[in-house]
Design a protein around this motif. Structure first.
Motif, PDB file in Angstrom:
ATOM      1  N   HIS A  12       0.845  -1.290   0.159  1.00 56.28           N
ATOM      2  CA  HIS A  12       0.110   0.114   0.187  1.00 56.28           C
ATOM      3  C   HIS A  12       0.837   1.374  -0.044  1.00 56.28           C
ATOM      4  O   HIS A  12       0.405   2.109  -0.669  1.00 56.28           O
ATOM      5  CB  HIS A  12      -0.690   0.004   1.400  1.00 56.28           C
ATOM      6  CG  HIS A  12      -2.174   0.461   1.127  1.00 56.28           C
ATOM      7  ND1 HIS A  12      -2.434   1.537   1.109  1.00 56.28           N
ATOM      8  CD2 HIS A  12      -2.936  -0.260   0.519  1.00 56.28           C
ATOM      9  CE1 HIS A  12      -3.736   1.915   0.584  1.00 56.28           C
ATOM     10  NE2 HIS A  12      -4.002   0.650   0.254  1.00 56.28           N
ATOM     11  N   HIS A  15       2.149   1.960  -3.268  1.00 52.64           N
ATOM     12  CA  HIS A  15       1.073   2.462  -4.037  1.00 52.64           C
ATOM     13  C   HIS A  15       1.022   3.886  -3.897  1.00 52.64           C
ATOM     14  O   HIS A  15       0.565   4.758  -4.663  1.00 52.64           O
ATOM     15  CB  HIS A  15      -0.139   1.426  -4.121  1.00 52.64           C
ATOM     16  CG  HIS A  15      -1.328   2.106  -4.106  1.00 52.64           C
ATOM     17  ND1 HIS A  15      -1.986   2.838  -4.984  1.00 52.64           N
ATOM     18  CD2 HIS A  15      -2.218   2.097  -2.956  1.00 52.64           C
ATOM     19  CE1 HIS A  15      -3.319   2.875  -4.550  1.00 52.64           C
ATOM     20  NE2 HIS A  15      -3.523   2.679  -3.270  1.00 52.64           N
ATOM     21  N   CYS A 113     -12.741   2.364   0.562  1.00 53.57           N
ATOM     22  CA  CYS A 113     -11.398   1.858   1.058  1.00 53.57           C
ATOM     23  C   CYS A 113     -11.091   2.476   2.407  1.00 53.57           C
ATOM     24  O   CYS A 113     -11.004   3.677   2.330  1.00 53.57           O
ATOM     25  CB  CYS A 113     -10.308   2.274   0.056  1.00 53.57           C
ATOM     26  SG  CYS A 113      -8.717   1.694   0.788  1.00 53.57           S
ATOM     27  N   CYS A 116      -7.292   3.847   2.758  1.00 52.24           N
ATOM     28  CA  CYS A 116      -7.065   5.182   1.840  1.00 52.24           C
ATOM     29  C   CYS A 116      -7.955   5.272   0.846  1.00 52.24           C
ATOM     30  O   CYS A 116      -8.817   5.686   0.943  1.00 52.24           O
ATOM     31  CB  CYS A 116      -5.478   4.686   1.314  1.00 52.24           C
ATOM     32  SG  CYS A 116      -5.255   3.414   0.509  1.00 52.24           S
ATOM     33  N   SER A 117      -7.404   4.966  -0.497  1.00 56.17           N
ATOM     34  CA  SER A 117      -8.355   5.398  -1.486  1.00 56.17           C
ATOM     35  C   SER A 117      -8.340   4.322  -2.739  1.00 56.17           C
ATOM     36  O   SER A 117      -8.661   4.741  -3.882  1.00 56.17           O
ATOM     37  CB  SER A 117      -8.067   6.460  -1.885  1.00 56.17           C
ATOM     38  OG  SER A 117      -6.686   6.686  -2.455  1.00 56.17           O
ATOM     39  N   CYS A 118      -8.191   3.066  -2.319  1.00 59.35           N
ATOM     40  CA  CYS A 118      -8.145   2.083  -3.521  1.00 59.35           C
ATOM     41  C   CYS A 118      -9.392   2.025  -4.113  1.00 59.35           C
ATOM     42  O   CYS A 118     -10.695   2.187  -3.591  1.00 59.35           O
ATOM     43  CB  CYS A 118      -8.107   0.645  -3.067  1.00 59.35           C
ATOM     44  SG  CYS A 118      -6.339   0.707  -2.086  1.00 59.35           S
TER      45      CYS A 118
END
Ligand code: FE
Length: 212
Positions: A12, A15, A113, A116-118
Motif C-alpha cells: 500500500h 502505491h 477503502c 486510503c483510496s483504493c
C-alpha cells in the motif's frame, strides 16, 4: 472485512508513494506550463472533472450495461470479473484484481477503502474527493445506512447493506439493479442509466425518465 486489508500495508505504501510522486510530477509540469502561458489551470480542472465524472465511469457503465443485457456475460462477471472486464479492453495495473458485486432486491452493495483510496481506476477513472475523505472511509463501515441517506439514497430497512473494503490488490465494482421499463433498450441506452455513484453503491442506476 479487516482481514482483507491484512498483508496490504506494505504494498500500500508503495502505491501511495507512487501516487504522490505522480501528483508531484503533474503539479511541476502544470506549474511550468502555466508560467509559460501555455495552459490555463481552470481548463486543467475542467479536464480532471471530465475524467472524474464522465470518461472514466463510462467504462464501468459499459460493463454494467453488458451484464444487464447478456446473462452469459453477467455470469462471467460474477465468476471472474478481472477477465470479463478485460475482455472489453479495460485493464488495470498488473496484479490488480476486480470483483463485481451485484445488487439484488434483498441486498445493496457499497464500496469503500477504509485505509486510503483504493478504487477501480480501469472502470471508474479518478476517485471523487469524498471517496478519499476520512468521514466517508470511516462512516461507510460504521453507519452505511446513514451515509447512503446523506447521498439521498433511502433504502428500506428490510434491505441488507454489504460493505466491501477495497485494497491495492482487490477492487470492487457494484453492478446496480437494472431499472424498470428498460425492456428493449440497447447496451448504449442502458449505459446512459449507469452513474458513477451507482457503481460505488452510493447511488442507484437512473430510471429512463430521470436520465432524459
Ligand atoms: Fe486504499
Amino acid at each position: 472485512m479487516s482481514e482483507r486489508h491484512h498483508g496490504h500495508g506494505h504494498d500500500h505504501h508503495h502505491h501511495d508513494n507512487h501516487f504522490t510522486d505522480m501528483e508531484a510530477r503533474v503539479k511541476a509540469l502544470e506549474t511550468v506550463l502555466t508560467e509559460k502561458g501555455l495552459i490555463d489551470p481552470a481548463a486543467i480542472d475542467a479536464i480532471v472533472e471530465t475524467y472524474e465524472t464522465k470518461v472514466g465511469p463510462r467504462n464501468g457503465a459499459r460493463v454494467v450495461a453488458k451484464a444487464w443485457g447478456d446473462p452469459q456475460f453477467a455470469e462471467w462477471l460474477k465468476r471472474d470479473a478481472t477477465a470479463a472486464i478485460a475482455s472489453l479492453g479495460f485493464t488495470g495495473r498488473q496484479g490488480e484484481h476486480m470483483r463485481a458485486v451485484f445488487n439484488t432486491p434483498d441486498t445493496h452493495n457499497l464500496v469503500v477503502c477504509t485505509l486510503c483510496s483504493c478504487y477501480p481506476w480501469a472502470v471508474l477513472g479518478l476517485p471523487p474527493v469524498w471517496y478519499k475523505a476520512p468521514p466517508y472511509r470511516s462512516r461507510a463501515v460504521i453507519d452505511p445506512r446513514g451515509v447512503l441517506a446523506e447521498f439521498g439514497l433511502e433504502l428500506s430497512a428490510a434491505k441488507k447493506i454489504r460493505v466491501w473494503d477495497s485494497t491495492a490488490e482487490l477492487r470492487y465494482l457494484v453492478v446496480p439493479e437494472r431499472p424498470d421499463r428498460t425492456e428493449g433498450f440497447s447496451e448504449e441506452q442502458l449505459a446512459e442509466l449507469v452513474t458513477r455513484d451507482s457503481m460505488i453503491g452510493t447511488g442507484l442506476a437512473l430510471s429512463p425518465e430521470a436520465a432524459r
